[in-house]
Enzyme design. Structure first.
Site, mmCIF file in Angstrom:
data_model
loop_
_atom_site.group_PDB
_atom_site.id
_atom_site.type_symbol
_atom_site.label_atom_id
_atom_site.label_comp_id
_atom_site.label_asym_id
_atom_site.label_seq_id
_atom_site.Cartn_x
_atom_site.Cartn_y
_atom_site.Cartn_z
ATOM 1 N N SER A 183 0.396 -1.155 -0.265
ATOM 2 C CA SER A 183 -0.055 0.068 -0.153
ATOM 3 C C SER A 183 0.983 1.099 0.026
ATOM 4 O O SER A 183 1.838 0.917 -0.077
ATOM 5 C CB SER A 183 -0.744 -0.253 0.935
ATOM 6 O OG SER A 183 -2.230 0.947 1.022
ATOM 7 N N ASN A 184 0.155 2.849 0.734
ATOM 8 C CA ASN A 184 0.944 3.708 0.220
ATOM 9 C C ASN A 184 0.770 4.343 1.447
ATOM 10 O O ASN A 184 -0.252 4.823 2.285
ATOM 11 C CB ASN A 184 0.821 4.550 -0.534
ATOM 12 C CG ASN A 184 -0.177 4.583 -1.174
ATOM 13 O OD1 ASN A 184 -1.194 5.116 -0.266
ATOM 14 N ND2 ASN A 184 -0.969 3.840 -1.955
ATOM 15 N N HIS A 185 1.165 5.203 2.108
ATOM 16 C CA HIS A 185 0.448 6.560 2.946
ATOM 17 C C HIS A 185 0.009 7.018 2.758
ATOM 18 O O HIS A 185 -0.589 8.308 3.549
ATOM 19 C CB HIS A 185 2.008 7.503 3.536
ATOM 20 C CG HIS A 185 3.122 6.416 4.003
ATOM 21 N ND1 HIS A 185 3.717 6.051 5.185
ATOM 22 C CD2 HIS A 185 4.210 6.274 3.374
ATOM 23 C CE1 HIS A 185 4.489 5.106 4.924
ATOM 24 N NE2 HIS A 185 5.684 5.535 3.798
#
Length: 202
Positions: A15-17
């Site tokens: 995923s990412n932030h």
């Protein structure tokens, strides 16, 4: 809005932030102006604004499916999600056990949702977002052209007040004629209003 999660196994994902704050701010301001709003959102800790129809998704492919499902109903599409460009080629049905060897993940490209929308844009308003770490304006201009956008909202991850999870943003708005409008740091809710104002002018 929000991130996507690309499953490795039932426990782990890529995923990412992204927290979804920008997209949720736009949804809040749009429904406040009287729009019927579908909020297609990856996993976040945010509560959907009252009056918005929330459509929760996890992966980029799920997001793509739900956007296409509702696309014909929309006059305006604002793509602020941080969609994963790649996903594991294999999603394991059981937890991958640790070993003494390296674990090598093969990644495959996800659908480019914004590019697909650009191909069928018609008379809809299509707005994209871009977060870059270098060559912000050049990369954003290329996306406007390649993806047939009306304009793009671009920011640099390393600019103070513009990163993931903040309540503020610092952006440049770049239109299809190549005009660049640099905006000062402002609250994401204020930026949401400004973006909607630009859309109404179109």
């Amino acid at each position: 809005a929000g991130p996507t999660r690309e499953a490795i196994d039932p426990v782990r994902y890529i995923s990412n932030h992204s927290t979804g704050k920008m997209g949720y701010s736009i949804a809040y301001k749009a429904v406040d102006r009287g729009a019927k709003v579908y909020l297609i959102s990856g996993p976040t800790s945010l509560k959907a604004p009252e009056g918005v129809q929330l459509i929760p998704v996890n992966s980029a492919r799920e997001m793509h499916e739900k956007i296409m499902e509702h696309y014909d109903e929309a006059d305006i599409v604002i793509m602020s999600a941080a969609v994963a460009d790649y996903a594991p080629a294999i999603t394991h049905q059981q937890k991958v056990k640790k070993s003494d060897e390296k674990l090598i993940l093969e990644l495959v490209k996800n659908p480019d949702i914004l590019y697909e929308l650009g191909k069928i844009k018609g008379d809809k308003i299509l707005v994209g977002f871009a977060m870059e770490t270098e060559n912000l304006v050049e990369n954003a201009k290329e996306k406007v052209s390649k993806k047939n956008l009306d304009f793009i909202v671009a920011n640099d991850l390393f600019t103070e007040g513009a990163g993931f999870g903040t309540d503020t943003n610092v952006v440049k708005i770049i239109d299809r004629r190549g005009n660049v409008e640099s905006l000062p740091k402002m609250a994401k809710l204020d930026l949401a209003d400004l973006i909607l104002d630009r859309i109404i002018k179109l």
